[in-house]
Design a protein around this motif. Structure first.
Motif, PDB file in Angstrom:
ATOM      1  N   LEU A  32      26.755  11.368  42.841  1.00 27.48           N
ATOM      2  CA  LEU A  32      27.373  10.218  42.172  1.00 27.48           C
ATOM      3  C   LEU A  32      26.486   8.981  42.164  1.00 27.48           C
ATOM      4  O   LEU A  32      26.778   8.020  41.452  1.00 27.48           O
ATOM      5  N   ALA A  33      25.402   8.985  42.941  1.00 26.08           N
ATOM      6  CA  ALA A  33      24.571   7.787  43.074  1.00 26.08           C
ATOM      7  C   ALA A  33      23.890   7.400  41.780  1.00 26.08           C
ATOM      8  O   ALA A  33      23.487   6.236  41.604  1.00 26.08           O
ATOM      9  N   ALA A  34      23.727   8.326  40.824  1.00 28.42           N
ATOM     10  CA  ALA A  34      23.056   7.995  39.568  1.00 28.42           C
ATOM     11  C   ALA A  34      23.977   7.287  38.576  1.00 28.42           C
ATOM     12  O   ALA A  34      23.505   6.625  37.641  1.00 28.42           O
ATOM     13  N   PHE A  35      25.289   7.405  38.762  1.00 26.67           N
ATOM     14  CA  PHE A  35      26.215   6.815  37.787  1.00 26.67           C
ATOM     15  C   PHE A  35      26.168   5.292  37.742  1.00 26.67           C
ATOM     16  O   PHE A  35      26.256   4.715  36.652  1.00 26.67           O
ATOM     17  N   VAL A  89      29.431  -0.086  44.284  1.00 25.75           N
ATOM     18  CA  VAL A  89      29.608   1.367  44.403  1.00 25.75           C
ATOM     19  C   VAL A  89      28.351   2.018  44.963  1.00 25.75           C
ATOM     20  O   VAL A  89      28.410   2.922  45.812  1.00 25.75           O
ATOM     21  N   LEU A  90      27.182   1.542  44.507  1.00 22.14           N
ATOM     22  CA  LEU A  90      25.923   2.111  44.978  1.00 22.14           C
ATOM     23  C   LEU A  90      25.753   1.904  46.488  1.00 22.14           C
ATOM     24  O   LEU A  90      25.337   2.808  47.219  1.00 22.14           O
ATOM     25  N   LEU A  91      26.096   0.704  46.974  1.00 16.52           N
ATOM     26  CA  LEU A  91      25.994   0.424  48.407  1.00 16.52           C
ATOM     27  C   LEU A  91      26.962   1.277  49.211  1.00 16.52           C
ATOM     28  O   LEU A  91      26.617   1.810  50.280  1.00 16.52           O
ATOM     29  N   LEU A  92      28.205   1.398  48.713  1.00 19.15           N
ATOM     30  CA  LEU A  92      29.202   2.203  49.431  1.00 19.15           C
ATOM     31  C   LEU A  92      28.790   3.670  49.505  1.00 19.15           C
ATOM     32  O   LEU A  92      28.922   4.317  50.553  1.00 19.15           O
ATOM     33  N   LEU A  93      28.264   4.187  48.379  1.00 20.46           N
ATOM     34  CA  LEU A  93      27.815   5.583  48.385  1.00 20.46           C
ATOM     35  C   LEU A  93      26.647   5.780  49.353  1.00 20.46           C
ATOM     36  O   LEU A  93      26.588   6.768  50.086  1.00 20.46           O
ATOM     37  N   GLY A  94      25.704   4.823  49.363  1.00 21.85           N
ATOM     38  CA  GLY A  94      24.559   4.928  50.265  1.00 21.85           C
ATOM     39  C   GLY A  94      24.964   4.867  51.724  1.00 21.85           C
ATOM     40  O   GLY A  94      24.456   5.625  52.561  1.00 21.85           O
TER      41      GLY A  94
END
Length: 639
Positions: A32-35, A89-94
């Motif tokens: 999901l990190a690419a979205f 979202v990117l920070l949360l996924l990371g």
């Protein structure tokens, strides 16, 4: 290998399942990190909002924070809100992926190390219960390599390889699903290099596994040479064999280097091929994707990608996914050698575990006898050899009544030590039977049989630890008073008390900090403590000087009282204190009688005795009385 690992992970499978579950979560974060990047590009270039309903409340709240205030009339959200929400979202996924990776790696490391320890213990326990005949066919270095290096390869696979392999497979599946959902035509085009890639992986895995197995065997031979050379370092120096030892070791090291080099060369060939295929795939994605995004149709055989079906954001996602998609395939070049080494290690370890244990050898039904044995020993028609078709014993018949002291004599290689090994079931006779108290030794439980036999060998082995711990090997539950009493009987107590620490004094490897005589007396004290009704003395004074021999023989006199004794000795003139002598020649007992009877008979024993006395200034003549006890008392006084 899978079945071996599944069995080995018994009791740890919940942790493994936990690691697998965390791997799913971590892979989801990676996929999901690419979205967020797609959302940003689509908003900036095409003014498209993210099509994700759960994100709408966050976007609405962030619209109010946009510079210049909220948009007055908006079919969508502001660029500021989309960019900030994507970054969130990117920070949360990371963060989630990092946390999951930490927990997953910690669990994998625990499982791997725990598996190593349990497997090493299991293999060692099996090794010490494997028949002596199997050990006689093995190289020491080879066995040690299976116990240490090979099991480390298996643990390394569980700690690193399985996690990476599972993560890679899940990443492949997850990205393929998402890519197919975005554009199945473009996904099919991107996957054109996958079939040849898997063919390459399969071919190189086969060659690398074979080379790794050869390298593992060669490593065992290197360890064997190193152990033998270092163990005999004094002889190497005395005979100036340093160059010879270095040459032999270098030859073994070279024999290990060649298969390892082949495995490394395959690895070196594999990685560039993977990189080349991935470069071709990425080039196709960039060229075709840019062409379609620019408003052109693209057709390749039955696959057609309509113009405008890809946005710049979608193309960027495909490129990002291409890197994520092929990274697991790239990692196969690193995992391949590890998996191959582990597979070869599993085969070598399984070979050990497949060997039958001594308690699994064929025999009659075990008869558990009460208490301890009386000590009656009998050999009946025993035939045995170490190599097929080459018997050492050729029909031995011998009875040793309870309390009898019997000496076995004969030329070296005549089968004397073989007989006592058969008595303790270190080997099994080809024909005939050996009985203790009238019961075949194969019907006695091994623990009962060996618990009733005490042994003092020519080179008694001491183990690292303390003097007390070495003595307690004779009877682990003995009290300190019993240990001291046994040491006194073996003429050992005074010597121990002179050591720094007394009974707690350390014993180095193989008892290297004790003399031969001291080691023998410790072994005798150990046998006294064991208090077995049957006692085997296999050349207990052969390597001792005169003073040490006197001390050891004094201890042996006390040890043999009241026991059935089988003594092996080449010093024939010292056998006047035994009740009977049996002479072995050609694998058969050819003479039996007392020292005086055999000497007077002018047979094999008399010839051996004359040969030993040929170069003596004054041939030894013992005063043999009719009463053995009187003789023993006289002998103790003379010593």
């Amino acid at each position: 290998m899978i079945g071996f690992l599944f069995h080995g992970l018994r009791g740890r499978r919940v942790l493994v399942l936990t690691a697998i579950g965390l791997t799913f979560v971590g892979v989801a974060g990676s996929v999901l990190a690419a979205f967020p990047l797609k959302w940003i590009l689509d908003k900036i270039i095409n003014d498209r909002d993210p099509s994700l309903p759960p994100l709408a409340p966050l976007l609405t709240a962030l619209d109010g924070l946009a510079p210049g205030g909220p948009r007055p009339v908006s079919p969508g959200h502001s660029q500021f809100a989309v960019i900030l929400a994507s970054a969130t979202v990117l920070l949360l996924l990371g963060a989630a992926e990092a946390l999951v990776a930490f927990v997953r790696r910690s669990v994998a490391a625990f499982v791997g190390q725990d598996l190593e320890a349990a497997l090493r213990t299991r293999v060692f326990d099996h090794l010490v219960r494997t028949p002596l005949a199997w050990h006689g066919r093995q190289r020491l270095g080879e066995v040690v390599q299976r116990l240490s290096g090979n099991i480390s390869d298996i643990g390394k696979l569980v700690t690193d390889g399985l996690v990476d392999l599972l993560s890679g497979l899940l990443t492949l599946v997850g990205i393929l699903v998402v890519m197919l959902a975005i554009s199945w035509q473009f996904t099919v085009l991107s996957m054109c290099v996958v079939p040849p890639l898997f063919v390459i992986v399969a071919c190189y895995t086969h060659h690398t596994k074979r080379a790794s197995k050869q390298a593992a065997r060669a490593a065992g031979r290197v360890a064997e040479v190193a152990a033998s050379m270092i163990g005999a370092i004094a002889e190497v120096k005395v005979f100036t064999l340093e160059r010879w030892a270095g040459r032999v070791f270098a030859e073994r090291a070279e024999a290990q280097r060649r298969p390892a080099l082949r495995a490394g060369r395959r690895q070196a060939e594999f990685s560039p091929l993977v990189i080349l295929l991935l470069t071709v795939s990425n080039t196709v994605i960039v060229v075709v994707g840019a062409w379609v995004a620019a408003g052109h149709d693209f057709t390749l055989w039955l696959v057609t990608i309509p113009a405008g079906s890809l946005t710049v954001g979608t193309l960027t996602v495909f490129l990002a996914y291409s890197k994520l998609l092929y990274q697991p395939m790239r990692d196969l070049s690193k995992l391949m050698l590890q998996v191959s080494a582990a597979a070869a290690a599993v085969e070598r370890v399984q070979e050990v575990l497949d060997q039958p244990r001594e308690d699994q050898l064929p025999g009659g039904p075990a008869r558990v006898l009460p208490g301890r044995a009386r000590g009656e020993v009998a050999f009946a028609g025993v035939v045995f050899g170490y190599r097929p078709g080459e018997p050492v014993l050729r029909g031995v018949d011998l009875e040793v009544p309870v309390g009898t002291r019997l000496a076995l004599v004969g030329l070296s290689g005549g089968g004397k030590s073989t007989m006592v090994k058969l008595l303790a079931r270190l080997h099994e006779p080809w024909q005939g039977s050996i009985t203790v108290d009238g019961v075949d030794t194969r019907e006695h439980p091994l623990e009962f049989l060996r618990g009733n036999i005490g042994m003092v060998l020519q080179d008694s082995v001491l183990f690292e630890g303390s003097v007390r711990e070495n003595l307690l090997l004779g009877r682990p539950g003995a009290t300190d008073e019993e240990v001291v009493a046994a040491a006194r009987q073996a003429c050992l107590h005074d010597m121990i008390m002179e050591l720094p620490g007394g009974y707690a004094a350390p014993v180095h490897e193989h008892g290297g900090n004790f003399s031969c005589g001291q080691r023998q007396r410790i072994a005798i004290a150990r046998a006294i403590l064991r208090d077995a009704p049957i006692l085997v003395l296999d050349e207990p004074t052969a390597s001792l000087d005169v003073e040490a021999e006197v001390e050891v023989m004094r201890a042996i006199e006390r040890l043999t009282e009241g026991r059935t004794v089988i003594m092996i000795s080449h010093r024939l003139a010292m056998l006047g204190h035994v009740d009977e002598i049996a002479v072995l020649d050609g694998g058969r007992i050819v003479e039996r009688g007392t020292y005086r009877q055999l000497k007077a008979r002018a047979g094999v024993f008399a010839r051996l005795l004359a040969e030993q006395n040929r170069y003596a200034t004054e041939p030894v003549e013992l005063d043999l009385g009719d009463h053995a006890s009187a003789h023993r008392e006289g002998r103790v006084r003379t010593t």
